[in-house]
Design an enzyme around this catalytic site. Structure first.
Site, mmCIF file in Angstrom:
data_model
loop_
_atom_site.group_PDB
_atom_site.id
_atom_site.type_symbol
_atom_site.label_atom_id
_atom_site.label_comp_id
_atom_site.label_asym_id
_atom_site.label_seq_id
_atom_site.Cartn_x
_atom_site.Cartn_y
_atom_site.Cartn_z
ATOM 1 N N ASP A 98 0.614 -2.515 0.025
ATOM 2 C CA ASP A 98 1.381 -1.812 -1.012
ATOM 3 C C ASP A 98 2.901 -1.926 -0.872
ATOM 4 O O ASP A 98 3.636 -1.490 -1.765
ATOM 5 C CB ASP A 98 0.972 -0.329 -1.069
ATOM 6 N N HIS A 113 -2.925 -8.168 5.673
ATOM 7 C CA HIS A 113 -3.808 -8.418 4.531
ATOM 8 C C HIS A 113 -3.031 -8.819 3.279
ATOM 9 O O HIS A 113 -3.514 -8.658 2.170
ATOM 10 C CB HIS A 113 -4.678 -7.173 4.265
ATOM 11 N N CYS A 139 1.582 -21.155 -12.413
ATOM 12 C CA CYS A 139 2.748 -21.735 -11.746
ATOM 13 C C CYS A 139 3.589 -22.506 -12.760
ATOM 14 O O CYS A 139 3.059 -23.308 -13.533
ATOM 15 C CB CYS A 139 2.270 -22.667 -10.635
ATOM 16 N N CYS A 142 3.359 -26.496 -11.823
ATOM 17 C CA CYS A 142 2.147 -27.334 -11.965
ATOM 18 C C CYS A 142 1.123 -26.752 -12.933
ATOM 19 O O CYS A 142 0.127 -27.414 -13.229
ATOM 20 C CB CYS A 142 1.497 -27.548 -10.599
ATOM 21 N N THR A 180 -5.617 4.746 10.238
ATOM 22 C CA THR A 180 -6.606 3.680 10.087
ATOM 23 C C THR A 180 -7.931 4.130 10.685
ATOM 24 O O THR A 180 -7.965 4.782 11.728
ATOM 25 C CB THR A 180 -6.114 2.346 10.709
ATOM 26 N N SER A 181 -9.006 3.777 9.982
ATOM 27 C CA SER A 181 -10.323 4.217 10.438
ATOM 28 C C SER A 181 -10.861 3.292 11.522
ATOM 29 O O SER A 181 -11.878 3.586 12.140
ATOM 30 C CB SER A 181 -11.300 4.264 9.265
ATOM 31 N N ALA A 223 0.427 11.593 8.600
ATOM 32 C CA ALA A 223 1.600 10.752 8.862
ATOM 33 C C ALA A 223 2.895 11.455 8.428
ATOM 34 O O ALA A 223 3.889 11.446 9.151
ATOM 35 C CB ALA A 223 1.436 9.432 8.108
HETATM 36 P P1 NAD Z 1 -9.511 3.498 5.681
HETATM 37 O O1 NAD Z 1 -9.484 3.974 4.269
HETATM 38 O O2 NAD Z 1 -10.762 2.902 6.198
HETATM 39 O O3 NAD Z 1 -9.155 4.741 6.607
HETATM 40 C C1 NAD Z 1 -8.085 5.581 6.329
HETATM 41 C C2 NAD Z 1 -7.827 6.455 7.542
HETATM 42 O O4 NAD Z 1 -6.657 7.201 7.292
HETATM 43 C C3 NAD Z 1 -8.953 7.446 7.865
HETATM 44 O O5 NAD Z 1 -9.217 7.394 9.252
HETATM 45 C C4 NAD Z 1 -8.361 8.799 7.475
HETATM 46 O O6 NAD Z 1 -8.824 9.846 8.329
HETATM 47 C C5 NAD Z 1 -6.874 8.548 7.699
HETATM 48 N N1 NAD Z 1 -5.969 9.355 6.903
HETATM 49 C C6 NAD Z 1 -6.177 9.878 5.662
HETATM 50 N N2 NAD Z 1 -5.084 10.543 5.245
HETATM 51 C C7 NAD Z 1 -4.163 10.420 6.226
HETATM 52 C C8 NAD Z 1 -2.837 10.868 6.380
HETATM 53 N N3 NAD Z 1 -2.231 11.561 5.423
HETATM 54 N N4 NAD Z 1 -2.155 10.571 7.507
HETATM 55 C C9 NAD Z 1 -2.766 9.840 8.492
HETATM 56 N N5 NAD Z 1 -4.029 9.391 8.402
HETATM 57 C C10 NAD Z 1 -4.717 9.663 7.284
HETATM 58 O O7 NAD Z 1 -8.260 2.525 5.860
HETATM 59 P P2 NAD Z 1 -7.974 1.282 6.824
HETATM 60 O O8 NAD Z 1 -8.427 1.563 8.213
HETATM 61 O O9 NAD Z 1 -6.565 0.898 6.568
HETATM 62 O O10 NAD Z 1 -8.908 0.099 6.289
HETATM 63 C C11 NAD Z 1 -9.021 -0.131 4.933
HETATM 64 C C12 NAD Z 1 -8.609 -1.513 4.413
HETATM 65 O O11 NAD Z 1 -8.250 -1.381 3.034
HETATM 66 C C13 NAD Z 1 -7.408 -2.087 5.053
HETATM 67 O O12 NAD Z 1 -7.774 -3.378 5.343
HETATM 68 C C14 NAD Z 1 -6.296 -2.106 3.990
HETATM 69 O O13 NAD Z 1 -5.785 -3.429 3.870
HETATM 70 C C15 NAD Z 1 -6.976 -1.844 2.694
HETATM 71 N N6 NAD Z 1 -6.308 -0.798 1.860
HETATM 72 C C16 NAD Z 1 -4.950 -0.787 1.693
HETATM 73 C C17 NAD Z 1 -4.349 0.235 0.952
HETATM 74 C C18 NAD Z 1 -2.857 0.215 0.763
HETATM 75 O O14 NAD Z 1 -2.228 -0.832 0.703
HETATM 76 N N7 NAD Z 1 -2.228 1.406 0.678
HETATM 77 C C19 NAD Z 1 -5.117 1.234 0.373
HETATM 78 C C20 NAD Z 1 -6.500 1.178 0.550
HETATM 79 C C21 NAD Z 1 -7.081 0.149 1.297
#
Ligand code: NAD
Length: 233
Positions: A98, A113, A139, A142, A180-181, A223
């Site tokens: 994002d 990613h 593009c 091309c 991250t989960s 966070a």
């Molecule tokens: P996930 O959705 O699997 O896990 C999110 C984690 O964040 C959970 O463990 C949850 O408990 C925690 N969480 C929720 N709210 C929070 C907060 N306010 N502060 C801190 N932690 C909080 O996400 P992941 O592990 O990043 O894996 C998902 C995949 O999806 C990634 O590969 C990512 O690239 C992609 N993704 C990206 C976005 C983005 O760009 N914002 C959004 C969704 C998914």
């Protein structure tokens, strides 16, 4: 909450996932409201879907760009960016696409990613493209369809970015994982790699998960609540 003295560390690495952006209003992946609960990724987020109907996939990504642009970086993103200005070595390794870290001012960001804000021509490479709508779908050199520069389901990770991330993880002495989960590989292996390399490992997440036991310390908060007060000299 105990604070961390940044000067006690040579290289601070933040490893962020979807939870980092949750308080900005960007939906996480697995939780309620996650984007793949409303859309089938097979239709919108894989190479086969793009090959079958590139315009449909590009229009879907425009919707995601619009929803992300309506969100703002929060105090946690800002705290990470501020620390980069005050400390000699700070790296962000993110799974997010994002661009929120960059919008908050972080400069050294490794995007595992890819990014919603880039397109890729199979012949001419990467094009930055910021805004709700893409400037063009094809593009200009091309005529090929431009593909979002995102790691979709079934894609290989960018080996150059992965190499840079692995190197940063090996060299950091403080590893702070946020939101991250820990289930998406190979990123899920990073906390163990940081720990094996001798880094102090801290997790910020309101909920525990199967990776939580790997950390020296888990801070159960969000966070936006935790990061602004985490560092103090
Ligand atoms: P996930 O959705 O699997 O896990 C999110 C984690 O964040 C959970 O463990 C949850 O408990 C925690 N969480 C929720 N709210 C929070 C907060 N306010 N502060 C801190 N932690 C909080 O996400 P992941 O592990 O990043 O894996 C998902 C995949 O999806 C990634 O590969 C990512 O690239 C992609 N993704 C990206 C976005 C983005 O760009 N914002 C959004 C969704 C998914």
């Amino acid at each position: 909450m105990k604070t961390i003295r940044p000067e006690d560390y040579r290289h601070i690495l933040f490893f962020t996932g979807a939870g980092m952006s949750a308080e900005s209003g960007v939906p996480t992946y697995r939780g309620a409201g996650g984007v793949w609960r409303s859309y089938r990724w097979e239709e919108y987020a894989c190479q086969d879907a793009f090959d079958a109907d590139p315009e449909k996939v590009l229009r879907f990504h425009e919707l995601r760009r619009k929803s992300v642009l309506a969100c703002q970086p929060h105090a946690g993103h800002e705290a990470v960016a501020r620390l980069e200005g005050e400390h000699p070595q700070v790296t962000v390794v993110t799974q997010n696409i994002d661009g929120m870290h960059q919008r908050a001012g972080s400069r050294r960001v490794l995007e595992l990613h890819g990014s919603l804000w880039r397109l890729r021509c199979p012949q001419h490479g990467i094009r930055e493209d910021i805004g709700e709508a893409y400037r063009r779908y094809r593009c200009e050199d091309c005529g090929n369809w431009l593909r979002p520069d995102i790691t979709w389901f079934g894609d290989m990770l960018d080996s150059f970015v992965m190499g840079q991330a692995a190197q940063a993880i090996r060299s950091c002495d403080l590893f702070v994982s946020i939101g991250t989960s820990g289930v998406v590989w190979p990123a899920a292996g990073f906390p163990q790699a940081a720990r094996d390399g001798g880094a102090r490992c801290i997790e910020i997440n309101p909920e525990a998960n199967e990776m939580s036991s790997l950390y020296h310390e888990s801070i159960r908060g969000t966070a936006g609540e935790v990061l602004p007060g985490l560092f103090s000299s």
